[in-house]
Scaffold this motif. Structure first.
Motif, short mmCIF file in Angstrom:
data_model
loop_
_atom_site.label_atom_id
_atom_site.label_comp_id
_atom_site.label_asym_id
_atom_site.label_seq_id
_atom_site.Cartn_x
_atom_site.Cartn_y
_atom_site.Cartn_z
N UNK A 6 0.80 -1.21 0.00
CA UNK A 6 0.00 0.00 0.00
C UNK A 6 0.84 1.27 0.00
N UNK A 7 2.16 1.15 -0.01
CA UNK A 7 3.03 2.32 0.01
C UNK A 7 2.96 3.02 -1.34
N UNK A 8 2.63 4.29 -1.32
CA UNK A 8 2.57 5.15 -2.50
C UNK A 8 3.15 6.51 -2.12
N UNK A 9 3.47 7.34 -3.12
CA UNK A 9 3.93 8.70 -2.84
C UNK A 9 2.80 9.48 -2.18
N UNK A 10 3.13 10.19 -1.11
CA UNK A 10 2.14 11.00 -0.41
C UNK A 10 1.43 10.29 0.72
N UNK A 11 1.66 8.99 0.90
CA UNK A 11 1.02 8.26 2.00
C UNK A 11 1.66 8.71 3.31
N UNK A 24 9.36 9.04 -1.91
CA UNK A 24 9.74 8.20 -3.04
C UNK A 24 9.77 6.76 -2.56
N UNK A 25 9.41 5.84 -3.44
CA UNK A 25 9.46 4.43 -3.08
C UNK A 25 9.82 3.61 -4.30
N UNK A 26 10.34 2.42 -4.05
CA UNK A 26 10.70 1.52 -5.14
C UNK A 26 10.53 0.08 -4.65
N UNK A 27 9.68 -0.67 -5.33
CA UNK A 27 9.53 -2.09 -5.02
C UNK A 27 10.65 -2.83 -5.71
N UNK A 28 11.41 -3.60 -4.96
CA UNK A 28 12.56 -4.32 -5.51
C UNK A 28 12.35 -5.81 -5.29
N UNK A 38 12.14 -0.08 -0.94
CA UNK A 38 13.09 0.97 -0.56
C UNK A 38 12.34 2.29 -0.59
N UNK A 39 12.37 3.07 0.51
CA UNK A 39 11.59 4.30 0.59
C UNK A 39 12.44 5.48 1.05
N UNK A 40 11.95 6.67 0.70
CA UNK A 40 12.45 7.93 1.26
C UNK A 40 11.29 8.53 2.01
N UNK A 41 11.48 8.79 3.29
CA UNK A 41 10.42 9.30 4.15
C UNK A 41 10.79 10.68 4.69
N UNK A 51 16.11 7.52 4.67
CA UNK A 51 15.93 6.35 3.81
C UNK A 51 15.61 5.16 4.71
N UNK A 52 14.66 4.35 4.27
CA UNK A 52 14.34 3.15 5.04
C UNK A 52 13.93 2.05 4.08
N UNK A 53 14.25 0.82 4.43
CA UNK A 53 13.90 -0.34 3.64
C UNK A 53 12.97 -1.23 4.45
N UNK A 54 11.83 -1.57 3.86
CA UNK A 54 10.86 -2.46 4.49
C UNK A 54 10.88 -3.78 3.75
N UNK A 55 10.81 -4.89 4.48
CA UNK A 55 10.69 -6.18 3.81
C UNK A 55 9.27 -6.33 3.28
#
Length: 187
Positions: A6-11, A24-28, A38-41, A51-55
């Motif tokens: 559910x991660x999107x820009x602006x959430x 910013x986010x990127x599904x890897x 990988x996200x920028x919060x 920067x944070x990375x979520x599994x």
């Protein structure tokens, strides 16, 4: 509760006991190993970007925020004062809650984010582009348009923006508020 899908820009989400907005986010999905995001919060209160990375499949807590249109009225010792465009109520925000405040002029329409549960203002967002008049800049010389050089220019709000050499005093320019840079000349 939401997941990393559910991660999107602006959430807006709660992370480390604070509110953050996803810039910013990127599904890897690597060839070997589990997928991750990988996200920028950006911290809503301080403006600091991390920067944070979520599994993949990690549970996140989203915060309910409302965007309300306001108009910038004036600045005083307590901070910046805004008027709600619908109810005409006034809201005062402290200086650290208004990023890029030196690009705002009186009467500017902005969006203020409110936390839905507590009805407290979180931050102020100005439009991505604003039109400002240059009050002072060094005069450019004829033929200076061949290079990609720039010079400092002071706009009507007092901010200093780098502009191309051919831009002169008393011209109207469009400024990109996200990068704090010259976008184009306004006719």
């Amino acid at each position: 509760m939401a997941t990393t899908a559910d991660i999107r820009n602006g959430v807006c989400m709660e992370f480390n006991n604070d509110l953050y907005v996803v810039i910013d986010f990127q599904h890897v999905k690597p060839g070997k190993g589990p997928a991750f995001v990988r996200t920028k919060l950006r911290n809503i209160k301080t403006g600091k970007v991390i920067d944070n990375t979520f599994s993949a499949g990690h549970k996140i807590v989203t915060a309910r925020v409302e965007q309300r249109p306001h108009q910038f009225i004036y600045k005083d010792d307590l901070g910046y004062n805004f008027m709600d465009m619908n109810t005409f109520e006034q809201v005062s925000l402290e200086e650290h809650m208004v990023p890029f405040a030196d690009l705002m002029k009186e009467g500017q329409e902005v969006t203020i984010l409110f936390h839905a549960e507590t009805e407290s203002p979180l931050t102020c967002e100005i439009p991505p582009f604003v039109e400002l008049t240059i009050t002072y800049t060094e005069p450019g010389l004829k033929g200076d348009t061949a290079t990609n050089a720039s010079k400092p220019a002071i706009v009507e709000t007092g901010a200093t923006i780098q502009v191309p050499l051919f831009i002169g005093q008393d011209e109207k320019i469009k400024v990109d508020t996200r990068t704090y840079s010259y976008a184009e000349r306004v006719k």
